[in-house]
Design a protein around this motif. Structure first.
Motif, PDB file in Angstrom:
ATOM      1  N   GLU A 198       0.835   9.162  -3.571  1.00 38.96           N
ATOM      2  CA  GLU A 198      -0.449   8.252  -3.778  1.00 38.96           C
ATOM      3  C   GLU A 198      -0.846   8.062  -2.541  1.00 38.96           C
ATOM      4  O   GLU A 198       0.048   9.056  -0.949  1.00 38.96           O
ATOM      5  CB  GLU A 198       0.787   7.157  -4.148  1.00 38.96           C
ATOM      6  N   LEU A 199      -1.730   8.021  -1.710  1.00 40.83           N
ATOM      7  CA  LEU A 199      -3.062   7.834  -0.660  1.00 40.83           C
ATOM      8  C   LEU A 199      -2.790   6.201  -0.379  1.00 40.83           C
ATOM      9  O   LEU A 199      -3.280   5.774  -1.659  1.00 40.83           O
ATOM     10  CB  LEU A 199      -3.967   8.801  -1.047  1.00 40.83           C
ATOM     11  N   ASP A 200      -2.670   5.749   0.680  1.00 39.59           N
ATOM     12  CA  ASP A 200      -2.803   4.384   0.955  1.00 39.59           C
ATOM     13  C   ASP A 200      -2.446   3.648  -0.622  1.00 39.59           C
ATOM     14  O   ASP A 200      -3.099   2.685  -0.547  1.00 39.59           O
ATOM     15  CB  ASP A 200      -4.060   4.513   1.130  1.00 39.59           C
ATOM     16  N   GLY A 201      -1.298   3.719  -1.291  1.00 42.97           N
ATOM     17  CA  GLY A 201      -0.338   2.917  -2.677  1.00 42.97           C
ATOM     18  C   GLY A 201      -1.443   3.497  -3.582  1.00 42.97           C
ATOM     19  O   GLY A 201      -1.820   3.037  -4.867  1.00 42.97           O
ATOM     20  N   GLU A 202      -2.386   4.613  -3.584  1.00 45.52           N
ATOM     21  CA  GLU A 202      -3.721   4.548  -5.073  1.00 45.52           C
ATOM     22  C   GLU A 202      -2.765   6.093  -5.479  1.00 45.52           C
ATOM     23  O   GLU A 202      -2.873   7.071  -4.480  1.00 45.52           O
ATOM     24  CB  GLU A 202      -4.842   4.935  -4.497  1.00 45.52           C
ATOM     25  N   PRO A 203      -2.740   5.958  -6.722  1.00 52.29           N
ATOM     26  CA  PRO A 203      -2.114   7.126  -7.253  1.00 52.29           C
ATOM     27  C   PRO A 203      -3.536   8.264  -7.013  1.00 52.29           C
ATOM     28  O   PRO A 203      -4.604   7.820  -7.256  1.00 52.29           O
ATOM     29  CB  PRO A 203      -1.174   6.870  -8.373  1.00 52.29           C
ATOM     30  N   THR A 204      -3.190   9.621  -6.919  1.00 52.43           N
ATOM     31  CA  THR A 204      -4.930  10.159  -6.803  1.00 52.43           C
ATOM     32  C   THR A 204      -3.687  12.139  -7.171  1.00 52.43           C
ATOM     33  O   THR A 204      -3.064  12.241  -6.664  1.00 52.43           O
ATOM     34  CB  THR A 204      -4.972  10.605  -5.167  1.00 52.43           C
ATOM     35  N   GLY A 205      -4.984  13.069  -6.862  1.00 50.47           N
ATOM     36  CA  GLY A 205      -4.707  14.082  -6.488  1.00 50.47           C
ATOM     37  C   GLY A 205      -4.491  14.824  -5.658  1.00 50.47           C
ATOM     38  O   GLY A 205      -6.109  14.624  -5.032  1.00 50.47           O
ATOM     39  N   PHE A 206      -3.577  15.880  -4.893  1.00 49.64           N
ATOM     40  CA  PHE A 206      -4.404  16.106  -3.686  1.00 49.64           C
ATOM     41  C   PHE A 206      -3.830  17.410  -3.926  1.00 49.64           C
ATOM     42  O   PHE A 206      -2.348  18.181  -3.185  1.00 49.64           O
ATOM     43  CB  PHE A 206      -3.104  15.777  -2.477  1.00 49.64           C
ATOM     44  N   PRO A 207      -4.639  18.674  -4.497  1.00 51.73           N
ATOM     45  CA  PRO A 207      -3.920  20.170  -4.549  1.00 51.73           C
ATOM     46  C   PRO A 207      -2.884  20.612  -3.369  1.00 51.73           C
ATOM     47  O   PRO A 207      -2.659  21.298  -3.675  1.00 51.73           O
ATOM     48  CB  PRO A 207      -5.994  20.366  -4.670  1.00 51.73           C
ATOM     49  N   PRO A 208      -3.314  20.465  -1.631  1.00 51.72           N
ATOM     50  CA  PRO A 208      -2.780  21.358  -1.909  1.00 51.72           C
ATOM     51  C   PRO A 208      -1.512  20.308  -1.031  1.00 51.72           C
ATOM     52  O   PRO A 208      -0.087  21.141  -0.699  1.00 51.72           O
ATOM     53  CB  PRO A 208      -3.517  21.802   0.581  1.00 51.72           C
ATOM     54  N   VAL A 209      -1.129  19.572  -0.760  1.00 50.99           N
ATOM     55  CA  VAL A 209       0.052  18.522  -1.294  1.00 50.99           C
ATOM     56  C   VAL A 209       0.818  19.104  -2.073  1.00 50.99           C
ATOM     57  O   VAL A 209       1.972  19.192  -1.946  1.00 50.99           O
ATOM     58  CB  VAL A 209      -0.202  17.533  -0.622  1.00 50.99           C
ATOM     59  N   GLU A 210       0.241  19.379  -3.606  1.00 47.21           N
ATOM     60  CA  GLU A 210       1.202  19.473  -4.000  1.00 47.21           C
ATOM     61  C   GLU A 210       1.405  21.012  -4.646  1.00 47.21           C
ATOM     62  O   GLU A 210       2.946  21.262  -4.554  1.00 47.21           O
ATOM     63  CB  GLU A 210       0.203  19.543  -6.316  1.00 47.21           C
ATOM     64  N   GLY A 211      -0.065  22.034  -3.869  1.00 47.78           N
ATOM     65  CA  GLY A 211       0.831  23.371  -3.495  1.00 47.78           C
ATOM     66  C   GLY A 211       1.751  23.673  -2.318  1.00 47.78           C
ATOM     67  O   GLY A 211       2.612  24.470  -2.623  1.00 47.78           O
ATOM     68  N   VAL A 212       1.950  23.051  -1.505  1.00 45.60           N
ATOM     69  CA  VAL A 212       3.016  23.733  -0.732  1.00 45.60           C
ATOM     70  C   VAL A 212       3.968  22.491  -0.678  1.00 45.60           C
ATOM     71  O   VAL A 212       5.441  23.358  -0.881  1.00 45.60           O
ATOM     72  CB  VAL A 212       2.670  22.919   0.879  1.00 45.60           C
ATOM     73  N   LEU A 213       4.348  21.852  -1.320  1.00 47.30           N
ATOM     74  CA  LEU A 213       5.520  21.590  -2.308  1.00 47.30           C
ATOM     75  C   LEU A 213       5.819  22.163  -3.318  1.00 47.30           C
ATOM     76  O   LEU A 213       6.893  22.758  -3.617  1.00 47.30           O
ATOM     77  CB  LEU A 213       5.751  20.241  -3.553  1.00 47.30           C
ATOM     78  N   ARG A 214       5.068  22.910  -4.264  1.00 44.01           N
ATOM     79  CA  ARG A 214       5.529  24.262  -5.581  1.00 44.01           C
ATOM     80  C   ARG A 214       6.158  25.177  -4.278  1.00 44.01           C
ATOM     81  O   ARG A 214       7.176  26.299  -4.967  1.00 44.01           O
ATOM     82  CB  ARG A 214       5.017  24.536  -5.739  1.00 44.01           C
ATOM     83  N   ARG A 215       5.271  25.391  -3.188  1.00 47.38           N
ATOM     84  CA  ARG A 215       5.663  26.822  -2.544  1.00 47.38           C
ATOM     85  C   ARG A 215       7.431  26.107  -2.218  1.00 47.38           C
ATOM     86  O   ARG A 215       8.047  27.425  -1.526  1.00 47.38           O
ATOM     87  CB  ARG A 215       4.540  26.233  -1.046  1.00 47.38           C
ATOM     88  N   LEU A 216       7.752  25.110  -1.849  1.00 50.46           N
ATOM     89  CA  LEU A 216       9.204  25.232  -1.312  1.00 50.46           C
ATOM     90  C   LEU A 216      10.413  24.747  -2.620  1.00 50.46           C
ATOM     91  O   LEU A 216      11.252  24.785  -2.102  1.00 50.46           O
ATOM     92  CB  LEU A 216       9.494  23.453  -0.384  1.00 50.46           C
ATOM     93  N   ASP A 217       9.370  25.025  -3.273  1.00 48.83           N
ATOM     94  CA  ASP A 217      10.298  24.885  -5.083  1.00 48.83           C
ATOM     95  C   ASP A 217      10.518  23.880  -4.844  1.00 48.83           C
ATOM     96  O   ASP A 217      11.585  23.694  -5.408  1.00 48.83           O
ATOM     97  CB  ASP A 217      11.100  26.767  -4.977  1.00 48.83           C
ATOM     98  N   ALA A 218      10.248  22.244  -4.504  1.00 55.41           N
ATOM     99  CA  ALA A 218      10.881  20.582  -4.640  1.00 55.41           C
ATOM    100  C   ALA A 218       9.999  19.960  -5.100  1.00 55.41           C
ATOM    101  O   ALA A 218       8.160  20.245  -5.096  1.00 55.41           O
ATOM    102  CB  ALA A 218      10.625  20.789  -3.347  1.00 55.41           C
ATOM    103  N   THR A 219       9.907  18.990  -5.401  1.00 57.76           N
ATOM    104  CA  THR A 219       9.464  18.367  -6.572  1.00 57.76           C
ATOM    105  C   THR A 219       9.249  16.696  -5.687  1.00 57.76           C
ATOM    106  O   THR A 219      11.068  16.431  -5.493  1.00 57.76           O
ATOM    107  CB  THR A 219       9.470  18.049  -8.048  1.00 57.76           C
ATOM    108  N   ALA A 220       8.632  16.102  -5.690  1.00 59.44           N
ATOM    109  CA  ALA A 220       8.910  14.785  -4.711  1.00 59.44           C
ATOM    110  C   ALA A 220       8.029  14.011  -5.117  1.00 59.44           C
ATOM    111  O   ALA A 220       6.566  13.844  -5.139  1.00 59.44           O
ATOM    112  CB  ALA A 220       8.938  14.900  -3.228  1.00 59.44           C
ATOM    113  N   ALA A 221       7.253  12.543  -4.600  1.00 61.39           N
ATOM    114  CA  ALA A 221       7.310  11.607  -4.760  1.00 61.39           C
ATOM    115  C   ALA A 221       6.572  11.590  -3.372  1.00 61.39           C
ATOM    116  O   ALA A 221       7.396  10.914  -2.513  1.00 61.39           O
ATOM    117  CB  ALA A 221       7.635  10.136  -5.057  1.00 61.39           C
TER     118      ALA A 221
END
Ligand SMILES: Nc1ncnc2c1ncn2[C@@H]1O[C@H](COP(=O)(O)OP(=O)(O)OP(=O)(O)O)[C@@H](O)[C@H]1O
Ligand SMILES: CC(C)(CO)[C@@H](O)C(=O)[O-]
Length: 262
Positions: free
Chosen positions: A49-72
């Motif tokens: 979420e960005l400033d309280g609104e759910p959003t897609g954020f490809p590089p943020v999602e991508g870096v978590l995949r690289r860490l093999d992590a899932t997170a809010a």
């Protein structure tokens, strides 16, 4: 729950690097005290979420995949997103620092910065912002390696809308103009000089790339009429300026502090 902050960064001249993706781009950039905060909590699947609104954020999602992590991931942006402040890099870098601290295994900082950079390149949202944001200050590479100056100048700015960096980086004609204009700008660049001189030289670059919109051109001209110097933040609908305080409505300052846990 872990929180990290990364400064924004403004790139005034850039050229894609010639070497491997990990080398980053050539250019001149500075970090802004205003940036992006990321708070990371364990979750079964990744959400952003960005400033309280759910959003897609490809590089943020991508870096978590690289860490093999899932997170809010909860992002809070002090600079506009998609407007040339490197908010995507700052969000990605703050997320990777916070996620590693939250989930382990406490990788070294260089590995985390590289993971953020690769996620940015993969998403098409940056070519080297995270290296600048990891260091802080006025940072450049005009072809002879990375230089850094500890500057804290005040900078004013105006933003007129967002523009997806990925669209520009994927435009072969625009990138050919960028390469030609950057070669000349790098010869003029003096890292020890006043920011006004850097902005003047950067505006010559920006003008030759064909990237500035009419609104950006008008704002730069207004700052110049008021006795200041201004240029376009690459690649956004944003003008940054010095020496004409009232002409551009917002202010920030160059920071020497790189990204860190909060
Ligand atoms: N509300 C939003 N507005 C704009 N972009 C958003 C928003 N929410 C998420 N995003 C994501 O933010 C990223 C913006 O990246 P982009 O590289 O265009 O901008 P930036 O990093 O802020 O600026 P720049 O790279 O030009 O300095 C994209 O990945 C986009 O999908
Ligand atoms: C791509 C870029 C020139 C503009 O967003 C810069 O952000 C970079 O070098 O990552």
């Amino acid at each position: 729950m872990t929180t990290a902050h990364a400064p924004g960064s403004v790139t005034t001249v850039f050229a894609p690097g010639e070497g491997s993706d990990d080398a980053g781009s050539l250019g001149t950039s500075f970090t802004t005290a205003d940036g992006v905060t990321a708070t990371v909590e364990p979750a079964a699947e990744t959400t952003v979420e960005l400033d309280g609104e759910p959003t897609g954020f490809p590089p943020v999602e991508g870096v978590l995949r690289r860490l093999d992590a899932t997170a809010a991931v909860s992002l809070s942006a002090e600079v506009p997103v998609g407007a040339g402040f490197g908010a995507s890099g700052a969000a990605t870098l703050a997320t990777v620092l916070a996620a590693d601290a939250e989930f382990g295994p406490n990788r070294d900082r260089e590995a985390l910065v590289t993971a953020a950079h690769r996620a940015e390149v993969e998403a098409g949202t940056g070519l080297g912002d995270v290296f600048v944001q990891a260091r802080g200050g006025l940072v450049w590479n005009t072809g002879d390696g990375v230089g850094r100056a500890e500057r804290t100048d005040a900078v004013s700015y105006a933003t007129y809308g967002d523009r997806r960096t990925a669209d520009v980086l994927g435009d072969a004609d625009a990138m050919a103009r960028v390469r030609r204009a950057a070669d000349d700008a790098f010869e003029e660049f003096d890292p020890a000089g006043p920011l006004a001189d850097l902005f003047d030289c950067s505006w010559t670059f920006a003008d030759r790339t064909g990237l500035p919109s009419d609104r950006v051109r008008e704002a730069v001209a207004a700052v110049e009429r008021a006795g200041g110097a201004a240029t376009m933040a690459m690649v956004g609908e944003t003008v940054v300026g010095v020496g004409a305080d009232d002409t551009l409505p917002e202010t920030t300052r160059i920071t020497t502090e790189g990204a860190a846990l909060r």
